[in-house]
Design an enzyme around this catalytic site. Sequence first.
Site, short mmCIF file in Angstrom:
data_model
loop_
_atom_site.label_atom_id
_atom_site.label_comp_id
_atom_site.label_asym_id
_atom_site.label_seq_id
_atom_site.Cartn_x
_atom_site.Cartn_y
_atom_site.Cartn_z
N LEU A 63 42.82 45.69 44.75
CA LEU A 63 41.80 44.79 45.27
C LEU A 63 42.20 43.37 44.89
O LEU A 63 42.26 43.03 43.72
CB LEU A 63 40.44 45.14 44.65
CG LEU A 63 39.19 44.63 45.34
CD1 LEU A 63 39.13 45.14 46.78
CD2 LEU A 63 37.96 45.09 44.57
N ILE A 64 42.50 42.53 45.89
CA ILE A 64 43.04 41.19 45.65
C ILE A 64 41.98 40.14 45.97
O ILE A 64 41.35 40.20 47.02
CB ILE A 64 44.27 40.93 46.53
CG1 ILE A 64 45.31 42.02 46.34
CG2 ILE A 64 44.87 39.56 46.23
CD1 ILE A 64 46.45 41.93 47.33
N SER A 65 41.82 39.17 45.11
CA SER A 65 40.97 38.04 45.44
C SER A 65 41.84 36.91 45.97
O SER A 65 42.71 36.41 45.29
CB SER A 65 40.18 37.56 44.21
OG SER A 65 41.04 37.06 43.23
N GLY A 66 41.63 36.55 47.23
CA GLY A 66 42.34 35.41 47.81
C GLY A 66 43.38 35.77 48.84
O GLY A 66 44.56 35.63 48.58
N CYS A 67 43.00 36.19 50.05
CA CYS A 67 44.04 36.52 51.01
C CYS A 67 43.77 36.01 52.41
O CYS A 67 44.41 36.42 53.36
CB CYS A 67 44.30 38.02 51.06
SG CYS A 67 42.89 38.98 51.55
N SER A 68 42.83 35.09 52.56
CA SER A 68 42.65 34.47 53.88
C SER A 68 43.72 33.42 54.12
O SER A 68 44.05 33.10 55.27
CB SER A 68 41.26 33.83 53.99
OG SER A 68 41.10 32.82 53.02
N GLY A 96 47.04 30.89 51.70
CA GLY A 96 47.63 30.51 50.41
C GLY A 96 48.18 31.66 49.60
O GLY A 96 48.83 32.57 50.12
N SER A 104 44.32 29.49 36.32
CA SER A 104 44.97 28.21 36.56
C SER A 104 45.38 27.63 35.21
O SER A 104 44.79 27.96 34.17
CB SER A 104 44.01 27.24 37.25
OG SER A 104 44.53 25.91 37.27
N TYR A 137 35.95 22.12 38.19
CA TYR A 137 36.92 23.17 38.52
C TYR A 137 37.57 23.71 37.25
O TYR A 137 37.68 24.94 37.07
CB TYR A 137 37.99 22.61 39.45
CG TYR A 137 39.06 23.62 39.83
CD1 TYR A 137 38.81 24.60 40.79
CD2 TYR A 137 40.31 23.62 39.21
CE1 TYR A 137 39.78 25.53 41.13
CE2 TYR A 137 41.27 24.55 39.53
CZ TYR A 137 41.01 25.50 40.49
OH TYR A 137 41.97 26.43 40.82
#
Length: 260
Positions: free
Chosen positions: A11-16, A18, A91, A104
């Site tokens: 399950l990956i967060s961030g694939c639309s 980048g 980050s 952020y």
Amino acid sequence: MNMADPPRTVLISGCSSGIGLQLAVQLAHDPRQRYQVNNAGVGLVGPLEGLSLATMKKVFDTNFFGAVRLVKAVLPGMKRRRQGHIVVVSSVMGLQGVVFNDVYAASKFALEGFFESLAVQLLQFNIFVSLVEPGPVATDFEGKLLEQVSAAEIPGADPDTLHYFQDLYLPASRELFRSIGQSPQDVAQVIVKVVSSASPPLRRQTNARYCPLTALKAADPSGSLYVRSAHSLLFRWPRLLSLGLRCLACGCLCTRVWPQ
């Protein structure tokens, strides 16, 4: 990210777009695994006076509570199987504060503290936690964000702060992305190696050329060295900062992201 015996579910967060998109593409090339992908993340840059509390809450709701909600959903199954691997895209701003990125950075600090604390308990269930910490990443998202804040009006900010933000920070930020910014593919490659590691690390920075900047904080536990150095470079010696970034771009100080 949940990894069990093959075939594994990830399950990956961030694939639309980048990093997440590149990660999904790279992992999809492995036919031994099946994947479910879900992601969200937002950035926020600018003088504090121009940021509403509602906007700040949205950043935390996505960057921090979004990750927490996802982990709460998958953790019971991992514990039952007594096996799993949670990989969080954090980050370097979860390690050190960066001027005009207050909210952020705070959301990433929250991620770091939450998942480091959780990692201690989860080892008892044979579940690993890895925090992947990119530095500057050259994506359309980052470019559009800088363009938007460059043109935006910032009500409530005093003239001096506006000058520092528009005439010092924004040029320095663009130089940082040009000189040492990574591609999403580079970051995805590091994440794939973390996912595939037999002994996953708790933390993995993706950009070795950013090492000298994070090393400033590590060198002085009081934090004064990093704060004073960052202040001097941005506000007193911006030309020296630009020169230093160019040297980093040439790989003068660090050359490898991942040991071979």
